[in-house]
Design an enzyme around this catalytic site. Structure first.
Site, PDB file in Angstrom:
ATOM      1  N   LEU B  18      41.364  37.552  50.167  1.00  0.00           N
ATOM      2  CA  LEU B  18      41.648  38.507  49.084  1.00  0.00           C
ATOM      3  C   LEU B  18      41.209  37.923  47.749  1.00  0.00           C
ATOM      4  CD1 LEU B  18      45.141  40.212  49.641  1.00  0.00           C
ATOM      5  CD2 LEU B  18      42.870  41.236  49.702  1.00  0.00           C
ATOM      6  N   HIS B  19      39.911  37.834  47.556  1.00  0.00           N
ATOM      7  CA  HIS B  19      39.399  37.372  46.260  1.00  0.00           C
ATOM      8  C   HIS B  19      39.360  38.551  45.307  1.00  0.00           C
ATOM      9  CE1 HIS B  19      35.191  38.826  47.071  1.00  0.00           C
ATOM     10  NE2 HIS B  19      35.670  38.761  48.288  1.00  0.00           N
ATOM     11  N   MET B  20      38.668  38.416  44.201  1.00  0.00           N
ATOM     12  CA  MET B  20      38.859  39.393  43.128  1.00  0.00           C
ATOM     13  C   MET B  20      38.399  40.815  43.476  1.00  0.00           C
ATOM     14  SD  MET B  20      38.198  38.604  39.230  1.00  0.00           S
ATOM     15  CE  MET B  20      39.106  39.430  37.983  1.00  0.00           C
TER      16      MET B  20
END
Lengths: 158, 101
Positions: B18-20
């Site tokens: 769950l990166h940006m």
């Protein structure tokens, strides 16, 4: 991942001269290159990668903060720096406000966990209004370093 | 309007976690609904409509999270969010290999 593990203090800019999005990105990548953190022959390529990422959706997350970033094979560990624009820069942020505080991050593509941990730390600290206000008011790179050290010692977020 | 609460447990399955960009896609989807959306990881509970809060989870591939959706359109909201996560955030895939987000 603590700030001291990825923020390159020699590249901190507290008086960004850039007045638009592309110029800010160029100025911060330039600062990282000038301080020896990025290879100069990769500089333009990294700038283009960050700009391309911005086209997907602004990394201006609101409250005067942006986190322009990319993954790039020329780095072997997360490389970051901080820029401050006292007047603010138009960055197409989620809330439409100008951005004063920039966290730039360039991570190696094959280490997604490190990238996530750097983002995790940045986002945790940025939730603290005092931390953000102190950073935006910093007048010297030394001020910024000190605030980051305090953050690394958990003085803002419990 | 009735308040209903809907829950689901999910595993983050996209390789980059769950990166940006996925955090943004999740928050954007959650914001389309009136219901309150909360994401729970271990003992941390955060607002699923806030990109910054989602990033604080540092959720890598394989992380299990719970979704709790409360409000008038909870069933629709939960279904849309589950689909987004289960599909591995389809609209970020084209860009990921090229730029990395």
């Amino acid at each position: 991942m603590k700030f001291c593990n990825f923020v390159k203090s020699d590249a901190i800019k507290v008086d960004l001269i850039a007045k638009d999005k592309e110029s800010v990105i160029r100025e911060l990548v330039g600062s990282l290159t000038a301080s020896g953190q990025l290879k100069s022959d990769e500089q333009e390529n990294i700038i283009q990668a960050i700009l391309k990422r911005e086209e997907l959706g602004s990394t201006g997350i609101g409250r005067g903060i942006a986190v322009p970033h990319t993954k790039h094979p020329s780095v072997t560990e997360p490389i970051g720096t901080i820029g401050i624009s006292p007047d603010g820069v138009e960055f197409q942020s989620l809330d439409g406000e100008k951005v004063q505080l920039f966290f730039m991050l360039i991570s190696p593509p094959d280490r997604p966990g490190d990238h996530l941990r750097a983002l995790e730390n940045i986002s945790k600290q940025l939730q603290d209004d005092v931390f953000c206000r102190f950073l935006k008011q910093s007048k010297t790179a030394e001020d910024v370093k000190q605030i980051l050290e305090e953050a690394d010692n958990n003085q803002f977020v419990s | 309007m009735s308040e209903t609460k809907q829950c689901a447990t999910l595993v983050i399955n996209n390789p980059q976690g769950l990166h940006m960009r996925p955090a943004y896609l999740f928050a954007e989807m959650a914001a389309k609904y009136a219901s309150r959306v909360e994401v729970i990881k271990d003992d941390i509970r955060i607002d699923g409509k806030s990109v910054l809060s989602i990033l604080t989870l540092g959720a890598a591939q394989g992380t299990e999270v719970a979704l709790e959706v409360t409000g008038p359109d909870a069933p629709d909201a939960l279904s849309a969010l589950v689909q987004l996560v289960s599909a591995g955030f389809p609209s970020e895939k084209d860009s990921e290999s090229e730029v990395g987000t």
